[in-house]
Design a protein around this motif. Structure first.
Motif, PDB file in Angstrom:
ATOM      1  N   THR A   1     -44.431  54.480  42.056  1.00 58.23           N
ATOM      2  CA  THR A   1     -44.853  55.247  40.944  1.00 58.23           C
ATOM      3  C   THR A   1     -43.785  55.224  40.387  1.00 58.23           C
ATOM      4  O   THR A   1     -44.047  55.020  39.605  1.00 58.23           O
ATOM      5  N   ARG A   2     -42.384  55.662  40.723  1.00 56.74           N
ATOM      6  CA  ARG A   2     -41.500  55.940  39.815  1.00 56.74           C
ATOM      7  C   ARG A   2     -41.569  55.053  39.102  1.00 56.74           C
ATOM      8  O   ARG A   2     -41.416  54.967  37.299  1.00 56.74           O
TER       9      ARG A   2
ATOM     10  N   LEU B   1     -44.142  54.368  36.286  1.00 56.13           N
ATOM     11  CA  LEU B   1     -44.340  55.685  35.349  1.00 56.13           C
ATOM     12  C   LEU B   1     -43.274  55.403  33.664  1.00 56.13           C
ATOM     13  O   LEU B   1     -43.872  55.798  32.821  1.00 56.13           O
TER      14      LEU B   1
ATOM     15  N   LEU C   1     -43.642  64.087  34.589  1.00 56.42           N
ATOM     16  CA  LEU C   1     -45.092  64.768  35.141  1.00 56.42           C
ATOM     17  C   LEU C   1     -43.711  65.690  35.986  1.00 56.42           C
ATOM     18  O   LEU C   1     -42.316  65.770  36.304  1.00 56.42           O
TER      19      LEU C   1
ATOM     20  N   TYR D   1     -52.304  63.924  38.581  1.00 60.83           N
ATOM     21  CA  TYR D   1     -50.974  64.150  37.152  1.00 60.83           C
ATOM     22  C   TYR D   1     -51.662  63.937  36.237  1.00 60.83           C
ATOM     23  O   TYR D   1     -51.047  63.656  35.455  1.00 60.83           O
ATOM     24  N   SER D   2     -53.042  63.643  35.811  1.00 60.55           N
ATOM     25  CA  SER D   2     -53.697  63.398  34.329  1.00 60.55           C
ATOM     26  C   SER D   2     -53.074  64.649  33.799  1.00 60.55           C
ATOM     27  O   SER D   2     -53.199  64.896  32.819  1.00 60.55           O
TER      28      SER D   2
ATOM     29  N   ALA E   1     -52.332  57.900  33.651  1.00 61.03           N
ATOM     30  CA  ALA E   1     -52.490  57.962  35.137  1.00 61.03           C
ATOM     31  C   ALA E   1     -53.346  57.051  35.719  1.00 61.03           C
ATOM     32  O   ALA E   1     -53.293  56.607  36.887  1.00 61.03           O
TER      33      ALA E   1
ATOM     34  N   GLY F   1     -48.662  64.544  45.022  1.00 68.64           N
ATOM     35  CA  GLY F   1     -49.598  63.605  44.800  1.00 68.64           C
ATOM     36  C   GLY F   1     -48.954  62.989  45.575  1.00 68.64           C
ATOM     37  O   GLY F   1     -49.924  61.661  46.056  1.00 68.64           O
TER      38      GLY F   1
ATOM     39  N   ARG G   1     -45.218  68.818  41.842  1.00 66.18           N
ATOM     40  CA  ARG G   1     -46.472  67.701  41.480  1.00 66.18           C
ATOM     41  C   ARG G   1     -46.196  66.038  41.610  1.00 66.18           C
ATOM     42  O   ARG G   1     -47.503  65.510  42.104  1.00 66.18           O
ATOM     43  N   PHE G   2     -45.648  65.757  41.509  1.00 68.19           N
ATOM     44  CA  PHE G   2     -45.509  63.922  41.178  1.00 68.19           C
ATOM     45  C   PHE G   2     -45.581  63.808  43.286  1.00 68.19           C
ATOM     46  O   PHE G   2     -45.456  63.247  43.726  1.00 68.19           O
TER      47      PHE G   2
ATOM     48  N   LEU H   1     -49.905  64.127  32.509  1.00 75.03           N
ATOM     49  CA  LEU H   1     -49.567  62.686  32.007  1.00 75.03           C
ATOM     50  C   LEU H   1     -51.015  61.896  30.798  1.00 75.03           C
ATOM     51  O   LEU H   1     -50.876  61.155  29.956  1.00 75.03           O
TER      52      LEU H   1
ATOM     53  N   LYS I   1     -54.794  60.996  43.351  1.00 73.11           N
ATOM     54  CA  LYS I   1     -53.007  61.241  42.461  1.00 73.11           C
ATOM     55  C   LYS I   1     -52.996  60.833  40.826  1.00 73.11           C
ATOM     56  O   LYS I   1     -52.692  61.249  40.299  1.00 73.11           O
TER      57      LYS I   1
END
Length: 242
Positions: free
Chosen positions: A71-72, A75, A82, A116-117, A125, A90, A86-87, A120, A112
């Motif tokens: 995920t990182r 992004l 973010l 995240y939306s 997201a 998620g 929250r990261f 982001l 997720k």
């Protein structure tokens, strides 16, 4: 910030309700299993795997780490927008959904993306969630192809070998189809009447074009995650004498 559809707030409320309902349902199911099945047999099973339980937990933490890395990577620079808590939330929520729900991976990435939306924007997201879903499917297909290549040495039945090849081909076709749908402007334009979907596909197309190194990192992380999962099954099977 990217445009966020009006339905996002409703989606977040629904996500919270589903999370609470799933938590309560899992607790109820666990209680049912304890009462319904032979508790002595369950206890002996737990005792049997107690020696490898730290290993199983460590491998599960490793799998979670692979998800964080994937995920990182996708992004990219947007990760700075973010919040870190929250990261992590998620990722944990997605892990729970992946285990509990039918079509768990799709539900995990959708939940997720909703979480995240807020930070982001929905298009980014959703695009990252789509890329992660395709990375998982690609990793599955690659490992199944490896299994198919070794299946003759393992003397697996022809029906099993055919099933492996069919799964790998169907999964690869699905990944390629979604990528082409997003990457070709004319095809992507079919979704213009649904702005949120079109915006998400456009962001996903940007990832395909400009973030190939991130896609490769996400795929590598998912390949490693599947290896760790295989080790979990192997260790548990040995402990249980299977």
């Amino acid at each position: 910030m990217d445009h966020v559809p009006e339905s996002r707030t409703l989606g977040m409320r629904l996500l919270r309700l589903v999370s609470v309902a799933l938590g309560a349902g899992c607790l109820a199911l666990f209680g049912f299993l304890v009462l319904r099945f032979d508790r002595h047999a369950m206890w002996h099973g737990l005792v049997a795997i107690s020696s490898v339980l730290p290993l199983l937990l460590a491998l599960e933490v490793g799998r979670g780490g692979c998800e964080l890395i994937a995920t990182r990577a996708l992004l990219g620079e947007e990760f700075a927008r973010l919040p870190r808590l929250r990261f992590v939330r998620g990722q944990l929520l997605a892990l729970c959904f992946d285990v509990v729900l039918p079509a768990g991976r799709a539900a995990a990435e959708s939940s997720k993306a909703l979480l995240y939306s807020r930070a982001l924007g929905w298009p980014l997201a959703a695009a990252v969630g789509t890329a992660l879903q395709l990375a998982v499917l690609s990793a599955n297909a690659l490992w199944v192809l490896v299994a198919y290549a070794l299946s003759a040495r393992w003397q697996l039945p022809q029906a099993v070998r055919a099933g492996l090849l069919t799964y790998a081909a169907a999964t690869s076709a699905l990944v390629l189809g979604v990528a082409l749908f997003a990457a070709v402007p004319r095809v992507r334009g079919l979704c213009e009447r649904v702005p949120s979907v079109h915006a998400a596909l456009s962001r996903f197309a940007q990832i395909l074009v400009s973030a190939r190194a991130s896609l490769l990192m996400a795929l590598s992380a998912q390949l490693c995650s599947r290896v760790l999962q295989a080790w979990q099954l192997w260790a548990a099977a040995l402990a249980l004498g299977i």
